[in-house]
Write an enzyme that holds these catalytic residues in place. Structure first.
Site, PDB file in Angstrom:
ATOM      1  N   SER A   1       1.005  -1.592  -0.130  1.00  0.00           N
ATOM      2  CA  SER A   1       0.251   0.231   0.174  1.00  0.00           C
ATOM      3  C   SER A   1       0.814   1.202  -0.005  1.00  0.00           C
ATOM      4  CB  SER A   1      -0.851  -0.215   0.992  1.00  0.00           C
ATOM      5  OG  SER A   1      -1.628   1.686   1.188  1.00  0.00           O
TER       6      SER A   1
ATOM      7  N   TYR B   1      -2.888  -0.744  10.890  1.00  0.00           N
ATOM      8  CA  TYR B   1      -2.716  -1.079   9.090  1.00  0.00           C
ATOM      9  C   TYR B   1      -0.845  -1.241   8.170  1.00  0.00           C
ATOM     10  CZ  TYR B   1      -3.815  -1.617   4.348  1.00  0.00           C
ATOM     11  OH  TYR B   1      -4.008  -2.116   3.214  1.00  0.00           O
TER      12      TYR B   1
END
Length: 248
Positions: A140, A153
């Protein structure tokens, strides 16, 4: 790397980015295997695809992984491309009382990081047998710069980024296995709905970027805004942090 006539495993392939990647590989004439935890959703996804096998499997469950690997070895001995896409994310503030950040982080680390190490290790012997093979780890934009509402996360994706770099370096020394990292920004999927996913890019764009990168052997794939943020991060990590956290 060729993008046709592969046998491709995509974890978390029943929706979002994983499903779009499956669609792109099917269109290219590959044999595709998708996994997911929800049998009904998985079968619905597979029904929309050709030349695709759906296998119910939870990557965070070691017993499930063992069963998956055994089945892949027996039924798909030509497996040569693994897309580690399954993910888990919680959207919350670290300043909230009783938020149970430790529990949330444990789930994210298990799914987004440790499960990838486990599956990679167990499938490595099979991929070593193939003339051409690759792992693709989906991380990400927050692997470079954390978002405050996705703190744990982001930490799991940063760990995955580091592991992926080390894996690429190691496998390049004595195997033919390539290691790619797909690094999307905000993507418009159900997975990202809670963090304003409607404002994100299409998952189709992410999938197309992956296939282009495989063909050109671009190992770290900065999709969309990830490329701009990475450039800013290199020049000023502090500015990159402020920029990402001002968007949401």
């Amino acid at each position: 790397m060729k993008t046709q006539h592969n046998t491709v495993l995509i974890t978390g392939g029943s929706a979002g980015i994983g499903f779009e990647i499956a669609k792109q590989f099917v269109r290219k004439g590959n044999q595709v295997i998708i996994t997911g935890r929800n049998p009904e959703r998985l079968q619905q996804a597979a029904a929309q695809l050709t030349n695709t096998t759906a296998l119910v499997s939870d990557v965070s469950n070691p017993a499930d992984v063992d069963q998956l690997v055994e089945r892949l070895q027996n039924e798909f001995p030509s497996l040569n491309l693994v897309v580690n896409n399954a993910g888990r994310a919680f959207y919350y503030s670290l300043s909230e009382d009783g938020v149970q950040a430790t529990d949330k982080a444990a789930e994210e680390i298990t799914t987004n990081y440790l499960s990838i190490i486990r599956l990679t290790e167990k499938l490595l012997p099979l991929l070593k047998k193939q003339p051409e093979a690759a792992f693709v780890n989906v991380s990400s934009i927050v692997a470079f710069v954390p978002n405050h509402a996705l703190a744990t996360y982001a930490a799991s994706k940063a760990a995955l980024h580091s592991y992926t770099q080390a894996l690429r370096f190691t496998l390049a020394k004595d195997t033919a296995i390539k290691v790619f990292e797909l690094m999307p920004p905000l993507v418009n999927t159900e997975f990202s709905e809670a963090i304003g996913g409607a404002n994100g890019i299409s998952p189709t764009v992410v999938a197309e970027e992956l296939l282009n990168a495989l063909e050109t052997e671009t190992y770290e794939i900065h999709v969309g805004n990830t490329a701009d943020l990475y450039k800013l991060f290199l020049s000023s990590p502090a500015d990159a942090l402020l920029t990402l956290n001002s968007r949401r």
